[in-house]
Scaffold this active site. Structure first.
Site, PDB file in Angstrom:
ATOM      1  N   CYS A  30       1.104  -4.902  31.203  1.00  0.00           N
ATOM      2  CA  CYS A  30       1.768  -3.627  31.476  1.00  0.00           C
ATOM      3  C   CYS A  30       2.481  -3.113  30.210  1.00  0.00           C
ATOM      4  CB  CYS A  30       2.711  -3.731  32.669  1.00  0.00           C
ATOM      5  SG  CYS A  30       3.187  -2.112  33.326  1.00  0.00           S
ATOM      6  N   HIS A  77      -1.275  -4.995  36.448  1.00  0.00           N
ATOM      7  CA  HIS A  77      -0.554  -6.253  36.691  1.00  0.00           C
ATOM      8  C   HIS A  77      -1.485  -7.259  37.357  1.00  0.00           C
ATOM      9  CE1 HIS A  77       3.682  -5.144  35.848  1.00  0.00           C
ATOM     10  NE2 HIS A  77       3.290  -3.931  36.191  1.00  0.00           N
ATOM     11  N   GLU A 132      -0.856 -10.308  37.987  1.00  0.00           N
ATOM     12  CA  GLU A 132      -0.055 -11.162  38.871  1.00  0.00           C
ATOM     13  C   GLU A 132       0.243 -10.489  40.211  1.00  0.00           C
ATOM     14  OE1 GLU A 132       3.141  -8.698  36.891  1.00  0.00           O
ATOM     15  OE2 GLU A 132       1.107  -9.383  36.459  1.00  0.00           O
TER      16      GLU A 132
END
Length: 219
Positions: free
Chosen positions: A89, A199, A201
């Site tokens: 990001c 992202h 994650e």
């Protein structure tokens, strides 16, 4: 059930420089087999098998946080030695030369030429799930379906790839995405330096598969 990380797991430092909640990234990296240390110590960051540079918020604030812990130098040292770095990001955005937000022009780390500026889209932020035009031969997206969606949260991006091809180095693999008719860089693989605007994650199983692809390069 508590997950046990094998003693042979590659060591990954998740850089903690005040850029928001990084626990989801820690959990995701541990899930795919990394031994994760959360640290702002540049010495530890240089010595780990892999370094992850996260980032949430404004470009200028993230750059200040990185400078406060001497992270640009640590990143440069790692890359000079061919040691893997993954940006996420705003941790992706700061790798470029400049970021322009709210009229503020901030110098980035400068690993790649280019400017992070506001997306030209009718609805901002770009928040939610989107597909990525994966670069041919990508290692980062290996094994993932081209229609796989990843989770984005941003209003700014790199809308032009400005790095010129050099006959003496391998060309970076650049993946793209679109929002509201505007095209922007979604991910870059450039030797030991990989980074994503989205992202991983927060991208469910697809994001875990992508992180596992990166962690495999550390073994």
């Amino acid at each position: 059930m508590t997950q046990t990380t094998p003693a042979s797991a590659p060591s990954v430092v998740l850089l903690d420089y005040g850029a928001g909640n990084i626990r989801s990234a820690q959990r995701a990296l541990e899930h795919v087999g990394a031994a994760v240390t959360v640290s702002a110590d540049p010495k530890i960051a240089v010595e780990a098998d892999g370094l992850v540079v996260p980032g949430v918020g404004a470009f200028a604030a993230c750059m200040q946080g990185l400078r406060d812990v001497n992270a640009p130098r640590a990143i440069g040292q790692r890359l000079a030695g061919g040691r893997p770095v993954l940006g996420i990001c705003v941790g992706f955005q700061v790798l470029f030369e400049r970021g322009v937000e709210h009229g503020v022009d901030t110098e980035g780390i400068g690993e790649w030429p280019g400017v992070v500026d506001k997306l030209e889209a009718p609805v901002l932020p770009h928040m939610g799930w989107n597909t990525v035009q994966m670069a041919p031969g990508s290692e980062l997206f290996a094994g993932l379906d081209p229609q796989t969606r990843f989770y984005f949260v941003h209003s700014y991006g790199v809308r032009r790839w400005e790095m010129q091809e050099d006959d003496y180095i391998a060309a970076p693999k650049v993946s793209w995405a679109q929002h509201g008719g505007d095209r922007f860089v979604a991910a870059v693989e450039n030797g030991p330096l990989w980074a994503t605007q989205f992202h991983p994650e927060k991208s469910g199983d697809a994001g875990l598969a992508l992180l596992e692809n990166w962690v495999r390069t550390l073994r």
